[in-house]
Enzyme design. Sequence first.
Site, PDB file in Angstrom:
ATOM      1  N   GLN A 287       9.515   8.038  -3.694  1.00 15.78           N
ATOM      2  CA  GLN A 287       8.164   8.432  -3.290  1.00 15.78           C
ATOM      3  C   GLN A 287       7.366   7.173  -2.979  1.00 15.78           C
ATOM      4  O   GLN A 287       7.603   6.107  -3.556  1.00 15.78           O
ATOM      5  CB  GLN A 287       7.510   9.249  -4.423  1.00 15.78           C
ATOM      6  CG  GLN A 287       6.326  10.058  -4.000  1.00 15.78           C
ATOM      7  CD  GLN A 287       4.992   9.422  -4.336  1.00 15.78           C
ATOM      8  OE1 GLN A 287       4.883   8.284  -4.738  1.00 15.78           O
ATOM      9  NE2 GLN A 287       3.950  10.199  -4.139  1.00 15.78           N
ATOM     10  N   HIS A 288       6.414   7.267  -2.077  1.00 14.01           N
ATOM     11  CA  HIS A 288       5.645   6.109  -1.628  1.00 14.01           C
ATOM     12  C   HIS A 288       5.070   5.292  -2.786  1.00 14.01           C
ATOM     13  O   HIS A 288       5.242   4.075  -2.848  1.00 14.01           O
ATOM     14  CB  HIS A 288       4.514   6.549  -0.693  1.00 14.01           C
ATOM     15  CG  HIS A 288       3.613   5.436  -0.312  1.00 14.01           C
ATOM     16  ND1 HIS A 288       2.452   5.164  -1.001  1.00 14.01           N
ATOM     17  CD2 HIS A 288       3.708   4.500   0.648  1.00 14.01           C
ATOM     18  CE1 HIS A 288       1.876   4.097  -0.468  1.00 14.01           C
ATOM     19  NE2 HIS A 288       2.616   3.687   0.547  1.00 14.01           N
ATOM     20  N   GLY A 289       4.382   5.949  -3.707  1.00 15.10           N
ATOM     21  CA  GLY A 289       3.759   5.238  -4.823  1.00 15.10           C
ATOM     22  C   GLY A 289       4.763   4.513  -5.688  1.00 15.10           C
ATOM     23  O   GLY A 289       4.501   3.415  -6.198  1.00 15.10           O
TER      24      GLY A 289
ATOM     25  N   ILE B 269       5.901   1.276  -3.769  1.00 12.75           N
ATOM     26  CA  ILE B 269       4.852   0.254  -3.773  1.00 12.75           C
ATOM     27  C   ILE B 269       4.693  -0.331  -5.176  1.00 12.75           C
ATOM     28  O   ILE B 269       4.533  -1.540  -5.338  1.00 12.75           O
ATOM     29  CB  ILE B 269       3.518   0.824  -3.253  1.00 12.75           C
ATOM     30  CG1 ILE B 269       3.664   1.335  -1.811  1.00 12.75           C
ATOM     31  CG2 ILE B 269       2.407  -0.215  -3.344  1.00 12.75           C
ATOM     32  CD1 ILE B 269       4.120   0.306  -0.808  1.00 12.75           C
TER      33      ILE B 269
END
Length: 163
Positions: free
Chosen positions: A107-109, A112
Amino acid sequence: LDLLALVKAGVEPIQKVSHVKNWPVLIDSRGKIIRGIREETEAADGTLLGDPISPGLVRGRAKVLMSPYEKPLESGEILVTRFTEPSWTPLFINAAGVVLEVGGPTQHGAIIAREYGIPCVSGLDDATKLIKDGDFLEVDGSEGTVKIITEETEGGVRNGDKK
């Protein structure tokens, strides 16, 4: 160029699904919706159980956000949200930790958080309801746990010593 018409056309698909409050965790290749509800969401001592995403231990104040521009995330605060996408990336600069309701390691979060070296836990159902702005949290991204603690013993320092 009619900008208003373009905006309306872009918002239309979002409005069609605005009534959906809880999106499925997983949809298989045949279209079957899998809700994926955990059997155990809380340990005996009140610790919230999730998925370990990005290693490290951090303590800090929670900031619960539903959108990236809702309110500022101050340096050292722990970002608590349902999910993130690319427009959230600038907030990670100030985040000492990240708590996500949905998403996994890709997932993106999660990506990052790992890139920035920020402890992250995902898969905490209703985290945005259970955790309130200003709650003092201990996020353990190595174990996948989030603890709401009552006494502040140290600030939002990344990778603090484990007890």
